[in-house]
Scaffold this motif. Sequence first.
Motif, short mmCIF file in Angstrom:
data_model
loop_
_atom_site.label_atom_id
_atom_site.label_comp_id
_atom_site.label_asym_id
_atom_site.label_seq_id
_atom_site.Cartn_x
_atom_site.Cartn_y
_atom_site.Cartn_z
N ASP A 40 0.82 -1.21 0.00
CA ASP A 40 0.00 0.00 0.00
C ASP A 40 0.86 1.26 0.00
OD1 ASP A 40 -2.29 -1.48 -0.06
OD2 ASP A 40 -2.69 -1.34 2.08
N GLU A 41 2.11 1.15 0.40
CA GLU A 41 3.00 2.31 0.34
C GLU A 41 3.16 2.77 -1.11
OE1 GLU A 41 6.71 1.85 2.29
OE2 GLU A 41 5.82 1.22 4.20
N TYR A 42 3.13 1.82 -2.04
CA TYR A 42 3.23 2.18 -3.47
C TYR A 42 1.97 2.93 -3.91
CZ TYR A 42 7.26 -0.90 -3.64
OH TYR A 42 8.48 -1.49 -3.40
N ALA A 43 0.83 2.57 -3.33
CA ALA A 43 -0.41 3.27 -3.65
C ALA A 43 -0.35 4.71 -3.14
CB ALA A 43 -1.60 2.54 -3.05
N GLY A 47 -0.50 7.99 -5.49
CA GLY A 47 -1.54 8.99 -5.23
C GLY A 47 -0.95 10.38 -5.11
N LEU A 48 0.18 10.47 -4.40
CA LEU A 48 0.86 11.77 -4.26
C LEU A 48 1.38 12.26 -5.60
CD1 LEU A 48 2.81 11.01 -0.97
CD2 LEU A 48 0.91 12.61 -1.22
N ARG A 49 1.94 11.36 -6.39
CA ARG A 49 2.48 11.77 -7.70
C ARG A 49 1.38 12.24 -8.64
NH1 ARG A 49 7.30 7.58 -9.57
NH2 ARG A 49 8.38 7.44 -7.56
N LEU A 50 0.21 11.62 -8.55
CA LEU A 50 -0.90 12.06 -9.42
C LEU A 50 -1.25 13.52 -9.17
CD1 LEU A 50 -3.35 8.99 -9.40
CD2 LEU A 50 -1.90 9.77 -11.29
N CYS A 119 -5.35 1.94 -4.98
CA CYS A 119 -5.14 0.81 -4.07
C CYS A 119 -3.82 0.11 -4.41
CB CYS A 119 -6.26 -0.22 -4.19
SG CYS A 119 -7.93 0.42 -3.95
N GLY A 120 -3.30 -0.64 -3.45
CA GLY A 120 -2.16 -1.49 -3.73
C GLY A 120 -2.63 -2.73 -4.48
N MET A 121 -1.71 -3.54 -4.95
CA MET A 121 -2.06 -4.72 -5.74
C MET A 121 -2.66 -5.84 -4.89
SD MET A 121 1.83 -5.97 -6.57
CE MET A 121 1.36 -7.47 -7.46
N ALA A 122 -2.34 -5.85 -3.59
CA ALA A 122 -2.86 -6.86 -2.65
C ALA A 122 -2.41 -6.44 -1.26
CB ALA A 122 -2.36 -8.25 -2.99
N SER A 123 -3.00 -7.06 -0.25
CA SER A 123 -2.52 -6.84 1.12
C SER A 123 -1.50 -7.92 1.44
CB SER A 123 -3.68 -6.89 2.12
OG SER A 123 -4.27 -8.18 2.12
N SER A 179 -5.36 0.18 -9.30
CA SER A 179 -4.45 -0.50 -8.37
C SER A 179 -3.07 -0.49 -9.01
CB SER A 179 -4.91 -1.93 -8.08
OG SER A 179 -4.89 -2.73 -9.25
N VAL A 180 -2.04 -0.33 -8.17
CA VAL A 180 -0.68 -0.21 -8.67
C VAL A 180 0.19 -1.32 -8.08
CG1 VAL A 180 -0.87 2.26 -9.03
CG2 VAL A 180 -0.02 1.42 -6.84
N THR A 181 1.21 -1.72 -8.82
CA THR A 181 2.09 -2.79 -8.38
C THR A 181 3.31 -2.22 -7.66
OG1 THR A 181 3.52 -2.85 -10.34
CG2 THR A 181 1.41 -4.02 -10.47
N ASP A 182 4.14 -3.13 -7.18
CA ASP A 182 5.37 -2.72 -6.51
C ASP A 182 6.47 -2.33 -7.50
OD1 ASP A 182 5.75 -5.25 -7.48
OD2 ASP A 182 6.49 -6.11 -5.60
N GLN A 183 6.11 -2.29 -8.78
CA GLN A 183 7.04 -1.83 -9.81
C GLN A 183 6.68 -0.43 -10.30
OE1 GLN A 183 9.75 -3.83 -10.65
NE2 GLN A 183 8.91 -4.98 -8.91
N SER A 184 5.78 0.24 -9.61
CA SER A 184 5.27 1.52 -10.08
C SER A 184 6.16 2.71 -9.75
CB SER A 184 3.86 1.77 -9.51
OG SER A 184 3.87 1.70 -8.09
N GLY A 185 7.18 2.50 -8.93
CA GLY A 185 8.09 3.60 -8.62
C GLY A 185 8.55 3.55 -7.18
N GLU A 186 9.74 4.04 -6.93
CA GLU A 186 10.30 4.02 -5.59
C GLU A 186 9.47 4.86 -4.63
OE1 GLU A 186 14.55 5.01 -3.33
OE2 GLU A 186 14.39 5.16 -5.51
N VAL A 187 9.23 4.31 -3.46
CA VAL A 187 8.42 4.98 -2.44
C VAL A 187 9.27 5.99 -1.67
CG1 VAL A 187 7.06 4.64 -0.35
CG2 VAL A 187 6.91 2.98 -2.22
#
Length: 262
Positions: A40-43, A47-50, A119-123, A179-187
């Motif tokens: 969810d940190e990637y989400a 969200g902030l980048r948007l 959302c994140g890709m999964a919990s 929903s975004v994956t863990d490849q969407s960008g460094e947190v």
Amino acid sequence: MGLRVVVCVKWVPDVAGERGFLGDGRVDREGVDGVLSELDEYAVEQGLRLVEGFEGGGEVVVVSVGPEGARDAVRKALSMGVDRGVHVVDEGVVGSDVMGTSLVVAEAVRRVGFDVVVCGMASTDGGMGVLPALLAERLGVAQVSLLSEVSVVGGVVRGRRDDGVASLVVEAGLPAVVSVTDQSGEVRYPSFKGIMAAKKKPVEVWGLGELGVDGSLVGSVGALTVVDEVVERPARVAGTVVEDAGEGGVRIAEFLAERKLL
């Protein structure tokens, strides 16, 4: 008018701790430290980048459903730069499955108001990965899922989905759930300034009453799924060492064939 982004996050048992289950099959959230789900940190980041990349700016609101400890997940998101938070906590929610949870989250998101829900890709505890789809259905909007890249231009959200074979560019008109994956960008890492600022940012606390959710549809009484049994993972056993004296390949092939892996 600015972009309204709602990010859904979950407070989960720390994967580095000794995780377990209660007698009724629910995840034990008291016997181990809780954290903001890593996925969810990637989400939160996206969200902030948007909003940062949107010409008119906007606001990012984080929503979490869970016990009192879940407020820590909200505060972590606020320290990353989110503007305000919403924490839904109610004894009636305890024991909810993903169907009940999606109902509560949907009503919270609806009350906040949104253009994009991220959302994140999964919990990292349940790992089902279906909440974004359920959320989109309940809200009556489009879903664009598993994005490794996402942006909003005008009234359209667009992203790239990578499946290991090809990359697809997908889009939907706003409002929408992504929903975004863990490849969407460094947190981003919360700065000291961000951590201090988070203490002053507003966090609203809502119950089922504020959301107008019927208590019979959520919690243990409303759950459509039940955990029948929980079994501990078997202890690891020693493997087989193959000494290659010229027939190593044959030995390995026999080993795989015995286990019906060939």
